[in-house]
Design a protein around this motif. Sequence first.
Motif, PDB file in Angstrom:
ATOM      1  N   CYS A 410     -14.016  72.457 -54.243  1.00 22.55           N
ATOM      2  CA  CYS A 410     -14.823  71.302 -54.545  1.00 22.55           C
ATOM      3  C   CYS A 410     -13.715  69.961 -55.308  1.00 22.55           C
ATOM      4  N   GLY A 411     -12.596  70.581 -54.933  1.00 25.14           N
ATOM      5  CA  GLY A 411     -11.493  69.670 -55.825  1.00 25.14           C
ATOM      6  C   GLY A 411     -11.250  69.790 -57.080  1.00 25.14           C
ATOM      7  N   ARG A 412     -11.774  70.794 -57.526  1.00 23.41           N
ATOM      8  CA  ARG A 412     -11.414  71.108 -59.201  1.00 23.41           C
ATOM      9  C   ARG A 412     -10.370  72.288 -59.263  1.00 23.41           C
ATOM     10  N   SER A 413      -9.700  72.228 -60.588  1.00 22.61           N
ATOM     11  CA  SER A 413      -8.767  73.260 -60.685  1.00 22.61           C
ATOM     12  C   SER A 413      -9.407  74.596 -60.802  1.00 22.61           C
ATOM     13  N   ALA A 414      -8.737  75.706 -60.368  1.00 18.87           N
ATOM     14  CA  ALA A 414      -9.391  77.045 -60.588  1.00 18.87           C
ATOM     15  C   ALA A 414      -9.075  77.431 -62.041  1.00 18.87           C
ATOM     16  N   ASP A 415      -8.399  76.622 -62.803  1.00 17.66           N
ATOM     17  CA  ASP A 415      -8.271  76.889 -64.316  1.00 17.66           C
ATOM     18  C   ASP A 415      -9.391  76.423 -65.051  1.00 17.66           C
ATOM     19  N   ASP A 416     -10.134  75.566 -64.365  1.00 22.46           N
ATOM     20  CA  ASP A 416     -11.307  75.024 -65.044  1.00 22.46           C
ATOM     21  C   ASP A 416     -12.434  76.279 -65.202  1.00 22.46           C
ATOM     22  N   VAL A 417     -12.241  77.289 -64.740  1.00 18.48           N
ATOM     23  CA  VAL A 417     -13.096  78.466 -64.775  1.00 18.48           C
ATOM     24  C   VAL A 417     -12.437  79.371 -65.775  1.00 18.48           C
ATOM     25  N   THR A 418     -12.980  79.775 -66.853  1.00 21.11           N
ATOM     26  CA  THR A 418     -12.522  80.663 -67.770  1.00 21.11           C
ATOM     27  C   THR A 418     -13.113  82.066 -67.737  1.00 21.11           C
ATOM     28  N   LEU A 419     -12.293  83.137 -68.208  1.00 22.09           N
ATOM     29  CA  LEU A 419     -12.687  84.415 -67.739  1.00 22.09           C
ATOM     30  C   LEU A 419     -13.418  84.966 -69.130  1.00 22.09           C
ATOM     31  N   THR A 420     -14.530  85.653 -68.891  1.00 20.89           N
ATOM     32  CA  THR A 420     -15.139  86.489 -69.874  1.00 20.89           C
ATOM     33  C   THR A 420     -15.339  87.945 -69.254  1.00 20.89           C
ATOM     34  N   THR A 421     -15.950  88.849 -70.161  1.00 20.94           N
ATOM     35  CA  THR A 421     -16.490  90.173 -69.817  1.00 20.94           C
ATOM     36  C   THR A 421     -17.778  90.372 -69.839  1.00 20.94           C
ATOM     37  N   THR A 422     -18.272  91.472 -68.987  1.00 21.55           N
ATOM     38  CA  THR A 422     -19.668  91.643 -69.054  1.00 21.55           C
ATOM     39  C   THR A 422     -20.188  91.737 -70.502  1.00 21.55           C
ATOM     40  N   GLU A 423     -19.480  92.363 -71.203  1.00 21.37           N
ATOM     41  CA  GLU A 423     -19.970  92.824 -72.540  1.00 21.37           C
ATOM     42  C   GLU A 423     -20.219  91.486 -73.388  1.00 21.37           C
ATOM     43  N   GLU A 424     -18.960  90.525 -73.195  1.00 18.19           N
ATOM     44  CA  GLU A 424     -19.366  89.244 -73.845  1.00 18.19           C
ATOM     45  C   GLU A 424     -20.224  88.312 -73.408  1.00 18.19           C
ATOM     46  N   TYR A 425     -20.395  88.498 -71.981  1.00 17.22           N
ATOM     47  CA  TYR A 425     -21.421  87.291 -71.604  1.00 17.22           C
ATOM     48  C   TYR A 425     -22.799  87.889 -71.948  1.00 17.22           C
ATOM     49  N   ALA A 426     -22.959  89.297 -72.353  1.00 19.27           N
ATOM     50  CA  ALA A 426     -24.532  90.086 -72.397  1.00 19.27           C
ATOM     51  C   ALA A 426     -24.645  89.988 -74.057  1.00 19.27           C
ATOM     52  N   ALA A 427     -23.717  89.561 -74.899  1.00 19.52           N
ATOM     53  CA  ALA A 427     -24.024  89.532 -76.265  1.00 19.52           C
ATOM     54  C   ALA A 427     -25.035  88.630 -76.559  1.00 19.52           C
ATOM     55  N   GLY A 428     -26.044  89.167 -77.563  1.00 22.75           N
ATOM     56  CA  GLY A 428     -27.058  88.228 -77.787  1.00 22.75           C
ATOM     57  C   GLY A 428     -28.140  88.150 -76.832  1.00 22.75           C
ATOM     58  N   LYS A 429     -27.943  88.711 -75.563  1.00 25.87           N
ATOM     59  CA  LYS A 429     -28.866  88.275 -74.461  1.00 25.87           C
ATOM     60  C   LYS A 429     -29.796  89.836 -74.101  1.00 25.87           C
ATOM     61  N   ASP A 430     -30.718  89.650 -73.471  1.00 28.26           N
ATOM     62  CA  ASP A 430     -31.780  90.833 -73.091  1.00 28.26           C
ATOM     63  C   ASP A 430     -31.620  91.088 -71.630  1.00 28.26           C
ATOM     64  N   LEU A 431     -30.397  91.648 -71.418  1.00 32.68           N
ATOM     65  CA  LEU A 431     -30.108  91.704 -69.730  1.00 32.68           C
ATOM     66  C   LEU A 431     -29.984  93.092 -69.302  1.00 32.68           C
ATOM     67  N   ALA A 432     -30.443  93.520 -68.256  1.00 27.29           N
ATOM     68  CA  ALA A 432     -30.368  94.552 -67.539  1.00 27.29           C
ATOM     69  C   ALA A 432     -29.073  95.084 -67.220  1.00 27.29           C
ATOM     70  N   PRO A 433     -28.623  96.415 -67.444  1.00 29.69           N
ATOM     71  CA  PRO A 433     -27.398  96.889 -66.799  1.00 29.69           C
ATOM     72  C   PRO A 433     -26.972  96.467 -65.449  1.00 29.69           C
ATOM     73  N   ARG A 434     -25.759  96.255 -65.336  1.00 30.57           N
ATOM     74  CA  ARG A 434     -25.266  95.850 -63.969  1.00 30.57           C
ATOM     75  C   ARG A 434     -24.229  96.955 -63.522  1.00 30.57           C
ATOM     76  N   PRO A 435     -23.902  97.136 -62.039  1.00 31.99           N
ATOM     77  CA  PRO A 435     -22.762  97.911 -61.665  1.00 31.99           C
ATOM     78  C   PRO A 435     -21.550  97.059 -61.917  1.00 31.99           C
ATOM     79  N   LEU A 436     -20.579  97.659 -62.498  1.00 31.52           N
ATOM     80  CA  LEU A 436     -19.367  96.695 -62.519  1.00 31.52           C
ATOM     81  C   LEU A 436     -18.479  96.772 -61.161  1.00 31.52           C
ATOM     82  N   GLN A 437     -18.531  97.680 -60.410  1.00 34.71           N
ATOM     83  CA  GLN A 437     -17.860  97.846 -58.965  1.00 34.71           C
ATOM     84  C   GLN A 437     -18.945  97.741 -58.116  1.00 34.71           C
TER      85      GLN A 437
END
Length: 469
Positions: A410-437
Amino acid sequence: MDLPRLETTPIPGLVVLRLDLREDSRGWFKENWQREKMVALGLPDFGPVQNNISFNAARGATRGIHTEPWDKFVSVANGRAFCAWVDMREGDTFGAVFTIELTPDIAVFVPRGVGNSYQTLEDGVAYTYLVNEHWRPATPYPALNLADETVAIPWPIPLDQAEISEKDLNNPRLADVTPMKPKKTLIIGALGQLGRALQAEYPGSDLIDLVSGDGVATLDLTDTEAVAAWPWHEYALVLNAAAYTAVDAAETADGRRTAWAANATAPATLARLAREHGFTLVHYSSEYVFDGTAPDHTEDEPLSPLGVYAQTKAAGDIAVGLAPRHYVLRTSWVIGEGKNFVRTMQALAEKGVSPSVVSDQVGRLTFTGELARATRHLVDSGAAWGTYNISNGGPAMSWAEIAKAVFERCGRSADDVTLTTTEEYAAGKDLAPRPLQSAMSLEKIRATGFEPEDAMLALDRYLKSPVVE
């Protein structure tokens, strides 16, 4: 008992079996229908549900030409009968004829849409036939006049000397017969992402969903009366693209009930109907049936679902596996028309937003067109029934890597996407468990001759297509 011998005929699907007749001073014995042996020879596993016997008191009794909408397996219990079949199906072989004299050591498999008739050559002949649907009163079907000049059946006993019913005497000539159409395809969940792709792959199919739409009928598979009233006998193929996919909402009280109804109870109902009516059932599942600890999931990996959604999908897989003719297509990270991860990332890229995306969930995208193509391949190639993994090909990628690929396109830099982990993303949220692989082995479907398209090639094409809400 020796194996019967199978012989083909000019009518596609109509086959003759030479049976092993064991005779002695007391009479004879034969295995008139022996599923294991006959299927091994190549006879369709047509699933007979009714056995009929027509006793014909006098020589010259003549019946037909009838084209009931089910398969038959015909033979005589005693005596001799001249039998004739006419292909009454749409297609190049419409009007093709095959005749043979039936004796107790011969049986014939007659596929749906082939007109059936016979003339007894002795007194007291018992003509017997198995059928794979229960007889239904007032079932319409094509019939053909026994004396039709086009097919010119060489009746051993002239028809003016034979015993024929008034109804059969008045059957139409071939020129006035409407050919029998093949059984239809039904797409369930036709308005969803996958359902729309299946519509493109199977144009002209009957369409149903929980809500009506353009050409889409309404049917709730948990409504017992509605299901019983639906004409399931009209279908050769049922594609179940319906599912409850709200993974997090499935953990709630209402969501749990809905998920179990859609993902487990409905597939169990379809499996029962497939057994009763003989159609092929294709059901679409998910890599969520696994806990995501294996780096490359295979079809025979033991089920290990984590959350409610995953558990309901696993239950659906087990239920569909009880259908005699079934394909379970396990897929991952589905992308099609409507809202999905790729379209979300595309919109964020175009709006100048820089998202944070999980980098520890790894799998492959599955574009709905590829899933529909795999369905067509398995069904048309006659691949062995069972469970197949299917996704697009190429290396497994994380959600973050896919987001970066979308941003770059889309013409943007890949660096504009930052990384996080599933655990960090789920913090404070009521989410179902997800398979990592979530990556699945594709070797089984490749062995059938299907080569999945690289996911990044499909992504390039998808991002150039119009956005459909």
